[in-house]
Design a protein around this motif. Structure first.
Motif: not given
Length: 457
Positions: A170-180
């Motif tokens: 599944m494709f994840q849905v997020t608003t988190l900062d992936l670089d962090k």
């Protein structure tokens, strides 16, 4: 006037003046006259515009390039040329929108690979005019079938916390900062938008079941997403699914609905898109019309999975993939079965270990009440099952298959709160279109395909 209207009322319009707006598909110029192949998008058929040097704008008209949009005023006259009933004798041609010389879609044969790179322009070609008109008609036919039979159209959520298939692709849905996250090497979902892991849906089935147990008959028809890194001709990351769910319906009743729906869709497409089907039959898949007609006029055969494998093992054919009891069928096996019976085939009662947790366990405790519909020339087109309506059986199956019950309580509770026998199936819309058109690659039956490494336009 539109081209479609002109063809429909040709006798009334013969020798009358008409005004048309559309695009130049081809422009053949002679010293004293010229021919323009003209399309306005309302019909698969084009119209030939004939003009001569009696027009004051003759020199300017001769400069018009393929792809330009124009307005034509002229007289509908019988055509002396073979293969066309009429043509337009132009009295005036106005340029509405010029087209530069680097226009990629020239009047020649382009490869489908090249046209995928020009996906925003490929609807202007004959092949994709036909494909996407059939797509539109087939979508309407699906809605029409269910609406006429009292189904409620249910909009399943595109963002979900449930993995219907249990495969984790599944494709994840997020608003988190992936670089962090990459730097910290940990994820704090309490700070995410939904405060928990969320994904794009792979199926609307589970939610549709809840509505079926309130409305009796429902269906979903919308986009679904799979993060499966597959580059086959039949896989895409974004595709559309038709998923009916029916209360008080067992596996036998489900098969009747599947077969009836398929025949109705095929018939409506053949009735409403005769020019497109003729084109596909001539240039894409020889014998397409015969293949589709035979499905409409035949009765599907039913065979248990175990008996199907036994039949394959006895076949005087050397398969690349050896058929085995307890395992899935390969495409070559599916095609053999439809050729053997010369009709669509329902393969029923599949081994439980290779099917999903929500399918009803049969009394033998080895198989589930699942069904795949195989069609001649393609193989699997639909997959469905009678759902497990018994709470304790469902819970046991989820535990056996390592499907977390946490977060799925709502789905399990449907069995506690007035549950009943119910069934449903899923059909990939693009797979249906591949079957209807003979166009074998899923990338060519969806307007802007999303596949691994490709998210253009």
């Amino acid at each position: 006037m539109e081209i479609k209207e002109l063809y429909q009322n040709l006798n009334e319009n013969m020798n009358k003046k008409v005004a048309l707006k559309g695009w130049i598909r081809n422009h053949r110029k002679q010293k004293e006259f010229g021919f323009i192949d003209f399309s306005d998008g309302t019909s698969f058929k084009t119209i030939q515009i004939v003009y001569d040097n009696k027009l004051t704008e003759f020199d300017e008209i001769q400069k018009l390039r393929v792809g330009s949009s124009i307005e034509v005023n002229g007289i509908v006259v019988p055509s002396p040329a073979q293969g066309q009933q009429f043509e337009i004798q132009a009295q005036e041609i106005k340029l509405l929108g010029d087209c530069s010389e680097d226009y990629p879609i020239q009047p020649k044969r382009h490869t489908r690979e090249f046209l995928r790179e020009q996906a925003y322009l490929r609807p202007r070609t004959n092949l994709f005019q036909a494909v996407f008109r059939v797509r539109s008609v087939a979508a309407y036919a699906i809605h029409n079938y269910f609406q006429q039979r009292g189904y409620v159209y249910f909009h399943a959520p595109l963002i979900t916390a449930s993995d219907c298939e249990g495969a984790g692709e599944m494709f994840q849905v997020t608003t988190l900062d992936l670089d962090k996250i990459a730097k910290d090497k940990k994820v704090d979902y309490t700070k995410d938008f939904f405060c928990k892991p969320a994904s794009l849906t792979v199926s609307g089935q589970l939610e549709a079941e809840s509505f079926a147990l309130a409305f009796n008959k429902v269906y979903t028809f919308g986009p679904t997403f799979r993060a499966e890194n597959s580059n086959t001709k039949t896989h895409a990351s974004e595709f559309w699914m038709i998923e009916p769910e029916i209360a008080f319906c067992d596996l036998e009743g489900l098969m009747e609905i599947e077969e009836d729906m398929l025949k109705n869709i095929i018939k409506e497409v053949m009735d409403k898109c005769p020019d497109e089907i003729e084109f596909f039959d001539k240039f894409v898949e020889k014998g397409l019309k015969e293949k589709l007609s035979s499905v409409v006029n035949s009765k599907a055969v039913k065979i248990d999975h175990k008996d199907a494998v036994d039949l394959l093992l006895k076949a005087d054919v050397k398969f690349e993939n050896l058929p085995k009891q307890g395992e899935d069928l390969a495409t070559e096996h599916e095609k053999y079965l439809t050729n053997y019976f010369n009709s669509p085939v329902f393969v029923t009662n599949w081994p439980k270990d290779i099917k999903a947790f929500y399918m009803r366990l049969n009394d033998d405790n080895e198989t589930v009440a699942a069904v795949d519909l195989l069609v001649p020339g393609a193989g699997e087109l639909m997959g469905g099952s009678q759902r497990e309506e018994r709470y304790d059986y469902l819970e046991k199956r989820m535990n056996e298959m390592n499907v977390p019950t946490c977060g799925m309580e709502w789905y399990m509770n449907l069995r506690k709160y007035g549950g009943c026998v119910h069934s449903g199936f899923g059909m990939g819309f693009e797979r249906l279109l591949i079957y209807l058109t003979g166009v074998e690659n899923i990338r060519d039956v969806i307007p802007f395909p999303r596949t691994p490494g490709n998210c253009e336009f």
